[in-house]
Design an enzyme around this catalytic site. Structure first.
Site, PDB file in Angstrom:
ATOM      1  N   GLY A 122       0.839  -1.194   0.000  1.00 42.36           N
ATOM      2  CA  GLY A 122       0.000   0.000   0.000  1.00 42.36           C
ATOM      3  C   GLY A 122       0.872   1.240   0.000  1.00 42.36           C
ATOM      4  O   GLY A 122       2.070   1.160   0.263  1.00 42.36           O
TER       5      GLY A 122
ATOM      6  N   CYS B 182       5.288  -6.201   1.636  1.00 37.38           N
ATOM      7  CA  CYS B 182       5.635  -4.787   1.580  1.00 37.38           C
ATOM      8  C   CYS B 182       4.941  -4.009   2.713  1.00 37.38           C
ATOM      9  O   CYS B 182       5.313  -4.185   3.860  1.00 37.38           O
ATOM     10  CB  CYS B 182       5.306  -4.234   0.193  1.00 37.38           C
ATOM     11  SG  CYS B 182       6.215  -2.738  -0.157  1.00 37.38           S
TER      12      CYS B 182
END
Ligand code: XMP
Length: 520
Positions: free
Chosen positions: A55, A82
């Site tokens: 994101g 991530c």
């Protein structure tokens, strides 16, 4: 059948849908939900594992998206990718540091824990290791929470992969879902099968059997109507429903005269003659041409075509007598996008549906057997149902059809001109093996411009055809396809020689953005 299910929580990454497609490719059912979704909606699936997407935010920032409590208390494996990794680390007491310098692009991953199930099969792939992975991040985890250990590193990221083995929490700094991560599919498959213990039960054959049963249960001895557009989604939906209900299904196909060469014929041939479906084919060409006369504004064209479709569909459906169900080829990306926009998982009618929207005042219950499928799964289901390759692998075609590729005012003569030029281009691409690979969408456009030429001894003053061919993953962005010069010369020569009224061919070399794929 209750499938082993993985839930992917979406934190806003451009790759979230890709994660879901990769998990499905591993024959495991999964659903994608916003991280804000209520716990009971998620837990009703009895997930066997969670994946947290990437994101754009920073976990340390005020108001940044958070990790819902049920993720950690549920006791099933979690994979953070991530931003997902940073969330896990932040929540469990690790340190996440902001970085002004983004790391974007390929990196070389060195695996330090080869025995970990995530990397099973990696070294036997013939590509050896180290492996290329794809990075796209600003922040990164600088120290791991207690109980975690590092599994792999890159030059830039000492903690490129990590895990808490006891709890089955896994975290990756890189993106396994993108094709640039060489072993990404293998890694995700390892996570869902070997870490979460999911079976490989999400297959086209299982899907077809389940949907046939579900459609029968929903419809009983009722009757269903479906608008066939000639596109892949409505074709696969119709075939599936026909397998379940045979003649309880009636399809309506409105020929508006804006289809490509031989397309209308192919629809009738395939569905009526080969598959024996009840198909009402309506020749509405005159009606459409009349309504479009003198119109050159693209949005007005779209509106007229949409409204006309609704009226004709309604008229034809009323002739069929008592119908209780309306079937649609709505697919999963439509569902996710509608839910995302409206902040609710509504049973919405596809707004830009290929056949141009449907009557609002008709009292139907919806039958949407493809609601859970991605486009590639729709195609695989179509093949498993026995549909021909030309239909299953069709490139996207806009609902308003050639009306928005015949720039300026529309006439039958101009439509025929465009159809011929388009057929030559597409046929040549097919012969060169560039229809399924090399271009994701390719077509001819007829411009509202005349130019001077010379043919034989005579001067000509005729129309211009533009060739448009793009490569694209999702049609949100696209690049123009680098077609070989000799190929372009061949197509140009054939169009000018064979299509009356065209004396010049040009090539569109605009990417999207700033251009769009269509010209109108
Ligand atoms: P653009 O031109 O916006 O197109 O780059 C992106 C994709 O959408 C298709 N497209 C449409 N599809 N009704 C449709 O059903 C429409 O009005 C429409 N306009 C564009 C286009 O062919 C491309 O695949």
């Amino acid at each position: 059948m209750q499938h082993d299910t993985i839930i992917i929580l979406d934190y806003g990454s451009q790759y979230s849908q890709l994660i879901a497609r990769r998990v499905r490719e591993a024959n495991v059912y999964c659903e994608l939900y916003s991280w804000r979704t209520a716990a009971d909606v998620i837990l009703a699936h009895e997930p066997k594992g969670f994946i947290l997407s990437g994101g754009p935010n920073s976990v340390t920032e005020q108001g940044a998206p958070t990790l819902p409590d049920y993720i950690l208390s549920n006791g099933v494996p979690v994979l953070g990718i991530c931003y997902g990794m940073q969330l896990l680390a932040h929540r469990l007491g690790g340190r996440v540091a902001g970085s002004k310098k983004r790391e974007y692009g390929p990196a070389i991953l060195r695996v330090d824990a080869l025995e970990n199930p995530l990397f099973e099969g990696w070294k036997f792939e013939g590509t050896g290791y180290p492996q290329q992975v794809w990075m796209s991040h600003g922040d990164k985890v600088e120290s791991l929470p207690a109980g975690f250990e590092a599994l792999a590193h890159t030059d830039n990221s000492p903690l490129a992969a990590a895990a808490h083995l006891e709890q089955s929490y896994y975290a990756l700094q890189f993106h396994p879902e993108v094709v640039h991560t060489a072993q990404g599919q293998r890694l995700l498959s390892n996570f869902v099968h070997h870490v979460c213990g999911c079976g490989a039960d999400w297959t086209p054959t299982n899907f077809i059997d389940e949907q046939v049963a579900a459609i029968r249960a929903q419809v009983g001895d009722g009757r269903v109507v479906l608008g066939l557009s000639g596109g892949v989604d409505s074709a696969v939906a119709a075939t599936l429903i026909h397998r379940a209900l045979a003649n309880q299904l009636t399809c309506i196909f409105v020929d508006h005269g804006l289809l490509r060469q031989d397309e209308a014929l192919q629809v009738v041939e395939t569905f009526k003659r080969e598959m024996g479906m009840q198909l009402v084919a309506v020749n509405a060409i005159e009606e459409y041409l009349e309504a479009l006369e003198g119109v050159s504004d693209p949005e007005q064209k779209r509106r007229i075509i949409g409204e006309k479709f609704v009226r004709i569909f309604e008229r034809e459906a009323n002739k069929l007598g008592q119908i209780n169900f309306l079937a649609q080829g709505t697919i999963y990306p439509d569902v996710i996008e509608s839910a995302g926009k409206d902040k609710k998982d509504a049973h919405l009618i596809k707004s830009h549906h290929n056949v141009g929207g449907l009557p609002e005042n008709m009292q139907f219950e919806l039958v949407e057997p493809l609601r859970s499928l991605f486009k590639d799964e729709v195609r695989r289901t179509g093949t498993a149902l026995g549909l021909p390759d030309e239909l299953v692998w069709r490139q996207p075609f806009p609902g308003p059809g050639l009306a928005i590729r015949c720039l300026g005012e529309i006439s039958w003569e101009r439509l025929e001109r465009l159809r011929k030029a388009d057929a030559i281009f597409v046929e040549a691409l097919g012969q060169a093996g560039m229809l399924r690979q090399g271009t994701q969408q390719a077509f001819a456009v007829l411009l509202p411009v005349k130019s001077v030429g010379v043919m034989g001894d005579g001067r000509t003053y005729q129309e211009v055809v533009a060739l448009r061919a793009v490569t694209s993953e999702d049609f949100m962005t696209a690049d123009w396809a680098r077609l070989p010069y000799d190929f372009l010369a061949y197509v140009s020569r054939r169009i000018v020689n064979e299509v009356d009224g065209v004396n010049r061919v040009v090539l569109d070399i605009t990417s999207k953005p700033p251009g769009t794929i269509e010209w109108e």
